[in-house]
Scaffold this motif. Structure first.
Motif, PDB file in Angstrom:
ATOM      1  N   MET B  10      24.167  23.038  33.857  1.00 19.04           N
ATOM      2  CA  MET B  10      22.907  23.075  33.102  1.00 19.04           C
ATOM      3  C   MET B  10      22.217  21.723  33.204  1.00 19.04           C
ATOM      4  O   MET B  10      21.010  21.621  33.416  1.00 19.04           O
ATOM      5  N   THR B  11      23.023  20.663  33.074  1.00 16.67           N
ATOM      6  CA  THR B  11      22.457  19.322  33.172  1.00 16.67           C
ATOM      7  C   THR B  11      21.767  19.120  34.512  1.00 16.67           C
ATOM      8  O   THR B  11      20.664  18.587  34.588  1.00 16.67           O
ATOM      9  N   SER B  12      22.434  19.580  35.562  1.00 16.79           N
ATOM     10  CA  SER B  12      21.842  19.327  36.868  1.00 16.79           C
ATOM     11  C   SER B  12      20.592  20.158  37.084  1.00 16.79           C
ATOM     12  O   SER B  12      19.647  19.711  37.732  1.00 16.79           O
ATOM     13  N   ILE B  13      20.571  21.357  36.493  1.00 16.25           N
ATOM     14  CA  ILE B  13      19.337  22.152  36.606  1.00 16.25           C
ATOM     15  C   ILE B  13      18.188  21.392  35.962  1.00 16.25           C
ATOM     16  O   ILE B  13      17.110  21.244  36.540  1.00 16.25           O
ATOM     17  N   VAL B  14      18.450  20.858  34.776  1.00 15.41           N
ATOM     18  CA  VAL B  14      17.394  20.123  34.080  1.00 15.41           C
ATOM     19  C   VAL B  14      16.951  18.928  34.894  1.00 15.41           C
ATOM     20  O   VAL B  14      15.756  18.652  35.062  1.00 15.41           O
ATOM     21  N   ALA B  15      17.941  18.208  35.462  1.00 16.01           N
ATOM     22  CA  ALA B  15      17.598  17.047  36.265  1.00 16.01           C
ATOM     23  C   ALA B  15      16.732  17.465  37.448  1.00 16.01           C
ATOM     24  O   ALA B  15      15.737  16.830  37.778  1.00 16.01           O
ATOM     25  N   LEU B  16      17.084  18.594  38.030  1.00 17.77           N
ATOM     26  CA  LEU B  16      16.349  19.105  39.175  1.00 17.77           C
ATOM     27  C   LEU B  16      14.913  19.422  38.788  1.00 17.77           C
ATOM     28  O   LEU B  16      13.963  19.055  39.482  1.00 17.77           O
ATOM     29  N   VAL B  17      14.784  20.114  37.638  1.00 18.25           N
ATOM     30  CA  VAL B  17      13.445  20.468  37.171  1.00 18.25           C
ATOM     31  C   VAL B  17      12.623  19.207  36.967  1.00 18.25           C
ATOM     32  O   VAL B  17      11.478  19.101  37.408  1.00 18.25           O
ATOM     33  N   ALA B  18      13.257  18.196  36.314  1.00 19.25           N
ATOM     34  CA  ALA B  18      12.535  16.962  36.051  1.00 19.25           C
ATOM     35  C   ALA B  18      12.086  16.310  37.363  1.00 19.25           C
ATOM     36  O   ALA B  18      10.967  15.825  37.496  1.00 19.25           O
ATOM     37  N   LEU B  19      12.976  16.373  38.350  1.00 16.04           N
ATOM     38  CA  LEU B  19      12.671  15.800  39.656  1.00 16.04           C
ATOM     39  C   LEU B  19      11.472  16.493  40.295  1.00 16.04           C
ATOM     40  O   LEU B  19      10.542  15.868  40.787  1.00 16.04           O
TER      41      LEU B  19
ATOM     42  N   VAL C 193       8.802  24.715  31.080  1.00 18.76           N
ATOM     43  CA  VAL C 193       8.709  24.383  29.660  1.00 18.76           C
ATOM     44  C   VAL C 193      10.029  24.697  28.961  1.00 18.76           C
ATOM     45  O   VAL C 193      10.564  23.886  28.209  1.00 18.76           O
ATOM     46  N   THR C 194      10.577  25.865  29.237  1.00 16.34           N
ATOM     47  CA  THR C 194      11.659  26.379  28.413  1.00 16.34           C
ATOM     48  C   THR C 194      13.001  25.708  28.659  1.00 16.34           C
ATOM     49  O   THR C 194      13.716  25.385  27.714  1.00 16.34           O
ATOM     50  N   LEU C 195      13.351  25.480  29.921  1.00 18.87           N
ATOM     51  CA  LEU C 195      14.695  24.949  30.186  1.00 18.87           C
ATOM     52  C   LEU C 195      14.936  23.595  29.507  1.00 18.87           C
ATOM     53  O   LEU C 195      15.873  23.474  28.718  1.00 18.87           O
ATOM     54  N   PRO C 196      14.096  22.590  29.755  1.00 19.95           N
ATOM     55  CA  PRO C 196      14.345  21.329  29.047  1.00 19.95           C
ATOM     56  C   PRO C 196      14.164  21.460  27.542  1.00 19.95           C
ATOM     57  O   PRO C 196      14.903  20.836  26.779  1.00 19.95           O
ATOM     58  N   ALA C 197      13.216  22.278  27.105  1.00 22.69           N
ATOM     59  CA  ALA C 197      12.980  22.417  25.671  1.00 22.69           C
ATOM     60  C   ALA C 197      14.129  23.160  25.006  1.00 22.69           C
ATOM     61  O   ALA C 197      14.195  23.244  23.786  1.00 22.69           O
ATOM     62  N   GLY C 253      -1.131  17.513  27.319  1.00 20.69           N
ATOM     63  CA  GLY C 253      -1.185  18.205  28.599  1.00 20.69           C
ATOM     64  C   GLY C 253       0.010  17.934  29.492  1.00 20.69           C
ATOM     65  O   GLY C 253       0.032  18.357  30.629  1.00 20.69           O
ATOM     66  N   THR C 254       1.024  17.220  28.986  1.00 22.07           N
ATOM     67  CA  THR C 254       2.207  16.985  29.820  1.00 22.07           C
ATOM     68  C   THR C 254       3.354  17.868  29.350  1.00 22.07           C
ATOM     69  O   THR C 254       3.430  18.244  28.175  1.00 22.07           O
ATOM     70  N   PHE C 255       4.255  18.152  30.276  1.00 25.18           N
ATOM     71  CA  PHE C 255       5.440  18.917  29.898  1.00 25.18           C
ATOM     72  C   PHE C 255       6.285  18.138  28.896  1.00 25.18           C
ATOM     73  O   PHE C 255       6.834  18.713  27.956  1.00 25.18           O
ATOM     74  N   LEU C 256       6.354  16.818  29.098  1.00 21.20           N
ATOM     75  CA  LEU C 256       7.170  15.998  28.215  1.00 21.20           C
ATOM     76  C   LEU C 256       6.746  16.179  26.749  1.00 21.20           C
ATOM     77  O   LEU C 256       7.585  16.301  25.853  1.00 21.20           O
ATOM     78  N   GLY C 257       5.420  16.228  26.530  1.00 25.12           N
ATOM     79  CA  GLY C 257       4.925  16.400  25.173  1.00 25.12           C
ATOM     80  C   GLY C 257       5.424  17.695  24.543  1.00 25.12           C
ATOM     81  O   GLY C 257       5.829  17.728  23.384  1.00 25.12           O
ATOM     82  N   VAL C 258       5.395  18.761  25.322  1.00 32.41           N
ATOM     83  CA  VAL C 258       5.843  20.058  24.799  1.00 32.41           C
ATOM     84  C   VAL C 258       7.353  20.037  24.544  1.00 32.41           C
ATOM     85  O   VAL C 258       7.833  20.528  23.521  1.00 32.41           O
ATOM     86  N   TRP C 259       8.098  19.437  25.481  1.00 28.73           N
ATOM     87  CA  TRP C 259       9.554  19.386  25.301  1.00 28.73           C
ATOM     88  C   TRP C 259       9.892  18.663  24.007  1.00 28.73           C
ATOM     89  O   TRP C 259      10.715  19.135  23.223  1.00 28.73           O
ATOM     90  N   LEU C 260       9.232  17.512  23.798  1.00 31.34           N
ATOM     91  CA  LEU C 260       9.542  16.716  22.611  1.00 31.34           C
ATOM     92  C   LEU C 260       9.186  17.482  21.340  1.00 31.34           C
ATOM     93  O   LEU C 260       9.940  17.476  20.370  1.00 31.34           O
ATOM     94  N   PHE C 261       8.043  18.175  21.360  1.00 32.55           N
ATOM     95  CA  PHE C 261       7.636  18.903  20.166  1.00 32.55           C
ATOM     96  C   PHE C 261       8.648  20.004  19.841  1.00 32.55           C
ATOM     97  O   PHE C 261       9.087  20.143  18.697  1.00 32.55           O
ATOM     98  N   HIS C 262       9.024  20.766  20.845  1.00 27.82           N
ATOM     99  CA  HIS C 262      10.012  21.820  20.603  1.00 27.82           C
ATOM    100  C   HIS C 262      11.344  21.234  20.167  1.00 27.82           C
ATOM    101  O   HIS C 262      12.068  21.830  19.372  1.00 27.82           O
TER     102      HIS C 262
END
Lengths: 341, 437, 392
Positions: B10-19, C193-197, C253-262
């Protein structure tokens, strides 16, 4: 599979141990390493919560004493010849505007069609409904082979967005004026020879019709938690009772329910919080019309349809205050558990 | 351990998405390009806007409507190289949050009530180079707040019209009424024949009831005239006035009886307003008449592709009405940039009006629209506007402070059997509060 | 099978009945959505979704009232050839048809001794004569296709592409699936949006839950009670102050903003569940780890995280559902330039609400991933909540 099996074994043995050594302090001495370390672990959570919840909440409380656009004190919105509570004017509006105080009977009647009365109806019916359905289904589905499928079906509505739920229930509650009914419920009624009912505009059944949609959505949540709790009731105890000749009904009420009572409390508390915050359903299905308004929807209406920030925030503060007793119950339960640990 | 591997994957998926995100960044939605009418881009005044300049805009239109708007704007975008950053929502919370947070869109297409609400934050249209000679005075009046021209009248509609089926009228021997009394007599005759006269439908989500208040306002214009309605709008006439009550009662007689309207009171309350538009044109027809704004023509055409305007569906203006009731949707500007100026100049030019008319996107208040409608029903509506003696805006849309939603709720309650006097008294209080300076 | 076993099965009968009945009641509304999304829009408004399975309207009323004289081929009377489109056009609707049937023909009642058809029957006859039925199929995939490619015209994507009248933003080939107006692109945005959030709040909650359950510090209970209490704050209250801050910091308008809010809003319930679950883990496990000289970080990484997988999974699905189905936060902080699925769904209908049949298909498409997640996590899910809420 093997791993989770192992986990559960560890969990069981740990639980038994704890029971034997109950007067122990909650945290082993050895784990008190420094006063600084715990805060490191708390830091990320505390930071985001302070910023995203606490700070806006303080902001909200401040705005609730201001006028419609937050530029002056709420006291300036008072009008001559009308009752006025000074800086608490928004609270006067939020608490009394919906009520007809001309006579006790009128007050009683207007209370039950106000957003407060409706919210109480929601809490009572929806919490009772979801917990009952969830518990009954959890108990019964436990005894059939297609348990996983059955639970998935009950859980399914949780995966549907409110927009989707709105469309889905349109085809259940639709009230047609021609002979053909495209709403399932009215179609059944007319095929049995009855007259179709306008479910969403007939007072007072409309509120309950929306609550049913809420029960449909949230029963899966209650079921899942309660089903898990049921699985933790040791089989030996139930079997012992059955061997003693206790009827299933007695086993359920006298043995199962007491054991899972803490979980039921958790579910009820969580549901009450959910119901109090829930406004999407009312917004989608009636928009608060026909005396179906609830506190959360009223807050939205004041904020974004009437653009009265002061009143909207005052309703929000009242909403928060209304939830505090339930939170208190929840925390109390925690303290009791921690003490006996 | 299996569990552990899930955690780290899961961590690596997130890292990938961020990348991926840092690699490509959010992709902007480009407004779909649409075929433009051949008007030629040479006359468009770009007002100094450079290629690549952006305009952020917020509107309530979506689906087909959004495509039509893109068609109107296409010549401007092509000529000046302006890039649109559109957002579409019906949630007023979004516009309000944007404005309160100090990040409003450059332009917004919303209701007249928002002109009052945001009057301190809006740019004056004449300062942006809008051409006021393109609009009749009665279109400029509702968008002028405290003497400042804050909204560009962009889209109009006529509310005071009744849709019917000429072929059904001919078959059943009914004649289009020319006075209110004739309309009343026609309704009675239809009811006596066993044909339900009206199709009414309130249901419209959180705005349930607006079709009713539209109707009542037309009745006020028939019974009391435009001076009375303008009095309600400026507060000199109370909403609890006997004239208002009379209009509600006239309306209630029809809206609450299944002799006069499909399904009686419950039918009126529960029928979605779109369904109500369809009923007189369905086969067999459930009703004979539906009072609905000009947009209904487009909805009928969409729903019944084999019906022809003029023969199978048409409209007449509410008889004996003094002036027309209509709505104006304004465009408001929160920013003063060359691109916004270019947009304002284009939309207020004769060419902008002509292109709006050609897009079949409702009526344009712009005089340049006249004669350029490709849709016969719109052309007829455009003529009705051009020849009207007066124009009053929708009461609910115009009085700020939540009066509109209270009015919708009020009429829903009335049709549902509520006490009219107390409903009107409550609305009069809202009216006084909303108009308080 | 002996008598005992039979009795046992019989005793279970009411259980089966109740369980299956509940399942049916719960599934029927959703089934209605599924069937509706597969029907052509004209049919949806005129008949209930359950009639899609029964036989279609046929030549029934025509056979009853007209076939005797006009023949089943409609050509029996040369002076009244019912296949002649010009003639049909004059009587294409029930009122006109009924008016004709009421008139005399050659001095005789048109219908002879037969009664007049009812209004509905006349409409069916008119529709049959217009050959409407042939044009309408009973089921169609058009709604799904339109939703996927983001078609927003007046008919349907396939019809427009055949006629060559598609909107210019569509090319009528596979690339349309990535049309910015469609569900395809929005699906990817929703995942971003969903995975990191989902992941970030779980991670933060695991830290905090560990601290609350197994570390000692001043004000532990009070702080915990406070955090749980924050569950009640309504989201709408926070939009304006947060977006004001985001505007200043460029997070709008950034993904980071939405992740942090959630993350912020998911936190109270996540901590509540996490702390509750971690509190049930056996103490001796931790004690022996510390005795072996492990640090907090090692314990957290090698003991807490693996053991908390059930809680992580259960929290995961709830947080996933909530973020996936959220419209308001995505709209306010991400806006229309990066549309998520809920945004596309709400924009498929016009502001007047027409075109909502596409919405049924879109709503169903957006349900698919949550259901897959639920099924795949179900095993963990049940176990996680079990340990989180029940303590001996």
């Amino acid at each position: 599979m093997a791993a989770s099996q192992a986990n559960s074994n560890i969990g069981m043995s740990g639980k038994r141990k704890r029971k034997q050594a109950s007067p122990n302090p909650p945290v082993p001495q050895i784990m008190k390493q420094g006063a600084f370390v715990p805060w490191l672990y708390l830091l990320p959570a505390l930071a985001v919560m302070t910023f995203f919840i606490v700070y806006p909440m303080i902001n909200t409380i401040g705005l609730s004493f201001m006028n419609s656009d937050g530029t002056a004190s709420a006291a300036t919105t008072c009008r001559d010849g009308q009752p006025c509570w000074g800086v608490f004017e928004n609270y006067r509006y939020a608490l009394t505007d919906e009520f007809n105080t001309s006579s006790p009977a009128a007050l009683w009647k207007s209370f039950w069609s106000s957003s407060y009365g409706n919210t109480i109806k929601w809490i009572v019916v929806m919490v009772f409904g979801t917990v009952t359905v969830g518990l009954a289904f959890a108990v019964l589905a436990d005894r059939v082979k297609y348990e996983a499928l059955a639970k998935a079906v009950l859980f399914m509505p949780m995966a549907i967005s409110f927009v989707g739920a709105g469309v889905i229930w349109k085809f259940v509650y639709d009230y047609g004026t021609s002979q053909t009914q495209i709403g399932l419920l009215n179609s059944i009624i007319t095929s049995l020879g009855g007259r179709p009912v306008a479910w969403l505009s007939t007072i007072p059944i409309n509120t309950f019709m929306i609550v049913i949609v809420g029960i449909w959505i949230w029963s899966g949540f209650c079921m899942t938690i309660l089903a898990a709790a049921l699985k933790s009731v040791p089989d030996e105890i139930i079997e012992a009772a059955r061997v003693d000749g206790a009827a299933e009904w007695t086993v359920f009420w006298k043995i199962i329910v007491p054991i899972i009572l803490p979980t039921i409390t958790v579910v009820v508390t969580t549901m009450v919080i959910n119901v109090l915050k829930l406004f999407d359903l009312v917004y989608v299905m009636t928009g608060g019309n026909f005396k179906t308004d609830v506190i959360a929807n009223r807050m939205y209406t004041e904020m974004y349809k009437n653009f009265n920030v002061g009143r909207g925030t005052a309703v929000a503060v009242i909403l928060v205050v209304a939830i505090i007793p339930f939170i208190y119950l929840n925390i109390k339960r925690f303290l009791e558990q921690e003490a006996s640990r | 351990m299996k569990n552990k591997s899930i955690f780290w994957s899961m961590t690596s998926i997130v890292a990938l998405v961020a990348l991926l995100l840092t690699a490509c960044g959010p992709t902007a939605t480009e407004a779909p390009a649409t075929q433009a009418p051949s008007t030629g881009g040479s006359e468009i005044d770009c007002a100094g806007a450079k290629s690549g300049d952006e305009i952020s805009m917020l509107y309530q239109w979506s689906g087909v409507e959004e495509a039509a708007l893109n068609q109107v704007l296409k010549p401007l975008l092509d000529a000046c190289g302006i890039v649109l950053k559109p957002e579409s929502t019906r949630d007023q919370a979004l516009l309000d949050t944007r404005v309160q947070a100090g990040t409003p869109p450059d332009v917004a297409f919303w209701q007249v009530a928002q002109l009052v609400q945001y009057k301190d934050k809006l740019q004056a249209m004449d300062a942006l180079g809008a051409d006021s000679s393109s609009y009749s005075d009665f279109f400029l009046a509702p968008v002028t707040i405290d003497g400042k021209w804050l909204g560009l009248p962009i889209k109009a509609d006529v509310k005071s019209i009744i849709w019917y089926s000429p072929s059904n009228f001919e078959t059943l021997g009914y004649k289009v009424p020319t006075t209110w009394d004739e309309l009343d007599a026609l309704v009675e005759k239809m009811a006596a024949d066993g044909n339900v006269p009206w199709s009414m439908g309130f249901e419209s989500g959180d705005a349930t009831g607006w079709t009713g208040t539209d109707f009542v306002q037309d009745i006020m214009l028939v019974q009391q005239g435009p001076g009375f309605v303008n009095g309600i709008l400026d507060g000199s006439v109370s909403y609890a006035d006997p004239g208002v009550k009379q209009a509600y009662e006239t309306y209630g007689k029809w809206a609450m009886s299944d002799k006069y309207t499909v399904g009686g009171a419950q039918g009126t309350l529960s029928t979605p307003f779109l369904e109500a538009i369809y009923k007189p044109f369905a086969d067999p027809p459930e009703a004979m008449l539906v009072k609905q704004s000009g947009f209904a023509g487009g909805e009928i055409a969409k729903q019944f592709s084999n019906l022809k305007q003029g023969a199978d569906y048409d409209f007449f203006v509410v008889p004996s009405i003094q002036g027309l009731q209509g709505s104006v949707e304004p465009m408001m500007a929160f920013a003063d940039t060359p691109a916004v100026r270019a947009l304002v100049k284009y939309l207020s030019s004769a060419q902008g009006g002509a292109n709006w008319a050609a897009a079949t996107f409702g009526l344009s208040p712009n005089k340049g629209a006249a004669g350029n409608y490709t849709d016969a029903a719109l052309q007829k509506l455009g003529d009705a506007i051009a020849s009207t003696s007066g124009f009053t805006t929708d009461i609910g849309d115009t009085i700020p402070g939540g009066f509109g939603s209270a009015e919708f709720q009020g009429i829903s309650e009335f049709v549902n059997g509520g006490d009219l006097d107390s409903i009107l008294a409550g609305l009069a209080a809202k009216q006084a509060e909303g108009l308080k300076k | 099978m002996n008598r005992d076993q039979i009795n046992k099965q019989l005793n279970k009968l009411p259980t089966h009945a109740i369980v299956i009945l509940t399942m049916v009641i719960w599934a029927v509304p959703t089934l209605g959505l599924l069937v509706t999304s597969l029907r052509p829009p004209e049919a949806v408004g005129s008949s209930g979704w359950w009639t899609a399975f029964t036989t279609q309207r046929t030549a029934g009323p025509y056979e009853t009232y007209c076939a005797e004289c006009h023949g089943t081929d409609r050509k029996a009377l040369p002076q009244a050839d019912l296949t002649n489109p010009e003639l049909i056009a004059k009587y294409s609707r029930s009122l006109q048809l009924l008016a004709l049937l009421r008139q005399d023909i050659n001095g005789q009642p048109h219908m002879g001794n037969m009664p007049l058809p009812t209004a509905q029957e006349a409409a069916d006859i008119a529709s049959y004569l217009r050959d409407d039925d042939q044009a309408n199929s009973r089921f169609t995939l058009n709604n799904y296709i339109d939703a996927l490619v983001g078609y927003r015209g007046r008919s349907s994507y396939t019809a427009d592409c055949e006629a060559g009248t598609q909107p210019p933003d569509l090319k009528c080939n596979l690339s349309d699936i990535l049309n910015p107006r469609g569900m395809g692109r929005a699906f990817i945005n929703s995942l971003f949006v969903t995975l990191p959030a989902t992941f970030i709040p779980i991670l933060f909650a695991a830290f905090a839950g560990y601290a609350f359950a197994w570390l000692d510090f001043k004000g532990r209970f009070l702080l915990f009670a406070l955090l749980v209490g924050l569950q009640v704050v309504p989201l709408q209250m926070t939009l304006v102050p947060i977006s004001r801050f985001y505007a200043q910091t460029g997070l709008n308008g950034t993904f980071l903003g939405v992740w942090l809010f959630h993350t912020g809003f998911g936190m109270p319930y996540a901590i509540y569940l996490m702390r509750n679950f971690l509190g049930t883990l056996p103490r001796d496990l931790f004690e022996s780890a510390y005795l072996d000289g492990a640090t907090h970080w090692t314990v957290f990484r090698q003991l807490v995280v693996p053991l908390a997988m059930p809680a992580i999974a259960s929290l995961g699905i709830f947080q996933f559902l909530w973020v996936w189905n959220d419209l308001l936060v995505a709209l306010v902080f991400l806006g229309g330039t990066t549309p998520v699925m809920t945004y596309q769904i709400s924009n498929m209908v016009t502001s007047l609400g027409s075109g909502w049949q596409v919405l049924t298909a879109a709503a169903f498409l957006s349900m698919l991933l949550p259901m897959i997640v639920f099924f795949s996590l179900q095993r963990y899910f049940v176990r996680g909540l079990l340990a989180g809420s029940v303590k001996g």
